[in-house]
Structures are given as structure tokens and as C-alpha cells.
Write a protein that holds these residues in place. Sequence first.
Motif, PDB file in Angstrom:
ATOM      1  N   THR A  27       0.465   2.712 -31.152  1.00 51.03           N
ATOM      2  CA  THR A  27       1.900   2.651 -31.388  1.00 51.03           C
ATOM      3  C   THR A  27       2.552   1.840 -30.271  1.00 51.03           C
ATOM      4  N   ILE A  28       3.705   1.289 -30.577  1.00 50.49           N
ATOM      5  CA  ILE A  28       4.486   0.556 -29.583  1.00 50.49           C
ATOM      6  C   ILE A  28       5.869   1.177 -29.522  1.00 50.49           C
ATOM      7  N   THR A  29       6.309   1.453 -28.314  1.00 50.79           N
ATOM      8  CA  THR A  29       7.666   1.931 -28.093  1.00 50.79           C
ATOM      9  C   THR A  29       8.307   1.028 -27.041  1.00 50.79           C
ATOM     10  N   ASN A  30       9.596   1.118 -26.940  1.00 46.87           N
ATOM     11  CA  ASN A  30      10.344   0.358 -25.943  1.00 46.87           C
ATOM     12  C   ASN A  30      11.142   1.312 -25.092  1.00 46.87           C
ATOM     13  N   ASP A  31      11.218   1.006 -23.805  1.00 49.41           N
ATOM     14  CA  ASP A  31      12.136   1.709 -22.927  1.00 49.41           C
ATOM     15  C   ASP A  31      12.773   0.669 -22.009  1.00 49.41           C
ATOM     16  N   GLU A  32      13.445   1.114 -20.967  1.00 48.94           N
ATOM     17  CA  GLU A  32      14.134   0.160 -20.084  1.00 48.94           C
ATOM     18  C   GLU A  32      13.159  -0.782 -19.387  1.00 48.94           C
ATOM     19  N   LYS A  33      11.887  -0.432 -19.339  1.00 50.41           N
ATOM     20  CA  LYS A  33      10.883  -1.291 -18.704  1.00 50.41           C
ATOM     21  C   LYS A  33      10.257  -2.283 -19.673  1.00 50.41           C
ATOM     22  N   GLY A  34      10.520  -2.128 -20.967  1.00 51.75           N
ATOM     23  CA  GLY A  34       9.967  -3.037 -21.967  1.00 51.75           C
ATOM     24  C   GLY A  34       8.990  -2.342 -22.893  1.00 51.75           C
ATOM     25  N   LEU A  35       8.069  -3.117 -23.426  1.00 49.25           N
ATOM     26  CA  LEU A  35       7.097  -2.669 -24.412  1.00 49.25           C
ATOM     27  C   LEU A  35       6.066  -1.734 -23.781  1.00 49.25           C
ATOM     28  N   LEU A  36       5.821  -0.602 -24.444  1.00 47.86           N
ATOM     29  CA  LEU A  36       4.800   0.340 -24.005  1.00 47.86           C
ATOM     30  C   LEU A  36       3.838   0.590 -25.155  1.00 47.86           C
ATOM     31  N   ILE A  51       0.866  -1.166   0.000  1.00 47.77           N
ATOM     32  CA  ILE A  51       0.000   0.000   0.000  1.00 47.77           C
ATOM     33  C   ILE A  51       0.909   1.223   0.000  1.00 47.77           C
ATOM     34  N   PRO A  52       0.881   2.098  -0.994  1.00 45.61           N
ATOM     35  CA  PRO A  52       0.031   2.031  -2.162  1.00 45.61           C
ATOM     36  C   PRO A  52       0.442   0.908  -3.107  1.00 45.61           C
ATOM     37  N   PRO A  53      -0.416   0.589  -4.109  1.00 49.49           N
ATOM     38  CA  PRO A  53      -0.122  -0.516  -5.022  1.00 49.49           C
ATOM     39  C   PRO A  53       1.203  -0.305  -5.752  1.00 49.49           C
ATOM     40  N   CYS A  54       1.770  -1.402  -6.234  1.00 46.74           N
ATOM     41  CA  CYS A  54       3.007  -1.315  -7.025  1.00 46.74           C
ATOM     42  C   CYS A  54       2.781  -0.342  -8.177  1.00 46.74           C
ATOM     43  N   SER A  55       3.768   0.426  -8.508  1.00 44.89           N
ATOM     44  CA  SER A  55       3.616   1.383  -9.599  1.00 44.89           C
ATOM     45  C   SER A  55       4.596   1.128 -10.737  1.00 44.89           C
ATOM     46  N   ALA A  56       5.453   0.151 -10.596  1.00 45.95           N
ATOM     47  CA  ALA A  56       6.427  -0.139 -11.648  1.00 45.95           C
ATOM     48  C   ALA A  56       5.729  -0.764 -12.845  1.00 45.95           C
ATOM     49  N   THR A  57       6.184  -0.393 -14.019  1.00 47.95           N
ATOM     50  CA  THR A  57       5.668  -0.968 -15.254  1.00 47.95           C
ATOM     51  C   THR A  57       6.774  -1.781 -15.895  1.00 47.95           C
ATOM     52  N   ALA A  79      10.308  -6.825 -24.492  1.00 47.48           N
ATOM     53  CA  ALA A  79      10.628  -5.920 -25.595  1.00 47.48           C
ATOM     54  C   ALA A  79       9.722  -6.250 -26.773  1.00 47.48           C
ATOM     55  N   SER A  80       9.426  -5.256 -27.604  1.00 47.31           N
ATOM     56  CA  SER A  80       8.482  -5.461 -28.706  1.00 47.31           C
ATOM     57  C   SER A  80       8.949  -6.534 -29.683  1.00 47.31           C
ATOM     58  N   HIS A  81      10.273  -6.699 -29.868  1.00 49.63           N
ATOM     59  CA  HIS A  81      10.733  -7.717 -30.815  1.00 49.63           C
ATOM     60  C   HIS A  81      10.358  -9.132 -30.361  1.00 49.63           C
ATOM     61  N   GLU A  82      10.126  -9.318 -29.046  1.00 48.23           N
ATOM     62  CA  GLU A  82       9.722 -10.629 -28.539  1.00 48.23           C
ATOM     63  C   GLU A  82       8.274 -10.958 -28.890  1.00 48.23           C
ATOM     64  N   LEU A  83       7.481  -9.952 -29.203  1.00 47.96           N
ATOM     65  CA  LEU A  83       6.074 -10.157 -29.540  1.00 47.96           C
ATOM     66  C   LEU A  83       5.757  -9.831 -30.994  1.00 47.96           C
ATOM     67  N   ALA A  84       6.752  -9.362 -31.752  1.00 46.66           N
ATOM     68  CA  ALA A  84       6.528  -8.955 -33.142  1.00 46.66           C
ATOM     69  C   ALA A  84       5.884 -10.078 -33.950  1.00 46.66           C
ATOM     70  N   GLY A  85       4.840  -9.702 -34.697  1.00 45.51           N
ATOM     71  CA  GLY A  85       4.164 -10.652 -35.583  1.00 45.51           C
ATOM     72  C   GLY A  85       3.234 -11.638 -34.881  1.00 45.51           C
ATOM     73  N   THR A  86       2.876 -11.362 -33.633  1.00 46.09           N
ATOM     74  CA  THR A  86       1.998 -12.292 -32.906  1.00 46.09           C
ATOM     75  C   THR A  86       0.575 -11.748 -32.811  1.00 46.09           C
TER      76      THR A  86
END
Length: 160
Positions: free
Chosen positions: A95-104, A24-30, A34-41
Amino acid sequence: MTRFQRLATLTALAITLAACATVIPPCSATSGPASHELAGTQWELIRWHQAKNEQGVVRLRNISHSDKGMPLSLTISPDGNTAAGFAGCNLYNATITNDEKGLLIGKIAATKKSCSVYAEELERRFLSYLGDYRTLIRDGDRLILMTKDGEVLSFALRTR
């Protein structure tokens, strides 16, 4: 993926869910792959657990039928830069972007067809969660999206 690796992944997911449910409060990390791991799925929503109610009970959200008879879906483009699908009432793209947390997933736009109040509410929540989730995990042919308010959306990989 070996049985041990799957067990380790599921154990990590259970620990994450349990740990975040008690913070409490809830986890806030995202985080997400990475998008290349899901590309074409292509993914189909198969289960949606609602957040705990006042009595602490977790319930399944009814997603079996949309007004159009289509499943809620998420398709990642072959280059991993865009997403599209059906949100319960309308088609959407993003749109899909990538940052240090992964796919957004961002800049979500949907058609504006009118549907039942239930389908429109389902769609509003679905698109909101796609654009602002806490964790996205891929486990083989499953994609699990955990929301910041405790809901869990489970997708199955669709074969073409």
C-alpha cells in the motif's frame, strides 16, 4: 527540467548524502515525493550501492541477475495507492500512503517461492528498504532511494 535545475537537484542530493554520512547517529528523517508524482510509473533497479565497509569503501551490490532473470522493480498504480513489482525472488505488492514527509510504502506482502540463498537475502533487504527508507528522490527518469544504514538504490523509469 533545465540543466540548472538538474544541477541544483544533484547538488542537494550530494549535500544530503555527505551531511547524513557524517551525522552520528545517522539521519532519521524520512522524505519522499507525494504519490501523485509517481502514479502510473514503472521503475527498474539499475544500481545498488552498499553501505561503506570497515575500510570506508563503497561497493556495488550485484543485482544483474535474479534466479528468474528478471530485474528488481517497483510499479506504482495509476491512482498512486498501491505498489507492486519483483523483489529478486518473489512478486510483491504494497500500500502507499502520504503524510507530510511524502510517499510511504507499507503493508508489503510477497509470494513465498523458494529461491537461492543469495536471491532470498537480496529480496529481504530490498523489501525492508522499500518499507523503511530515509529519503526517496525523483530526478526526471531516475528514482533514488537512500536507506537509513547508508545504502543507495537507483531506479530507472521504464517506458511502456
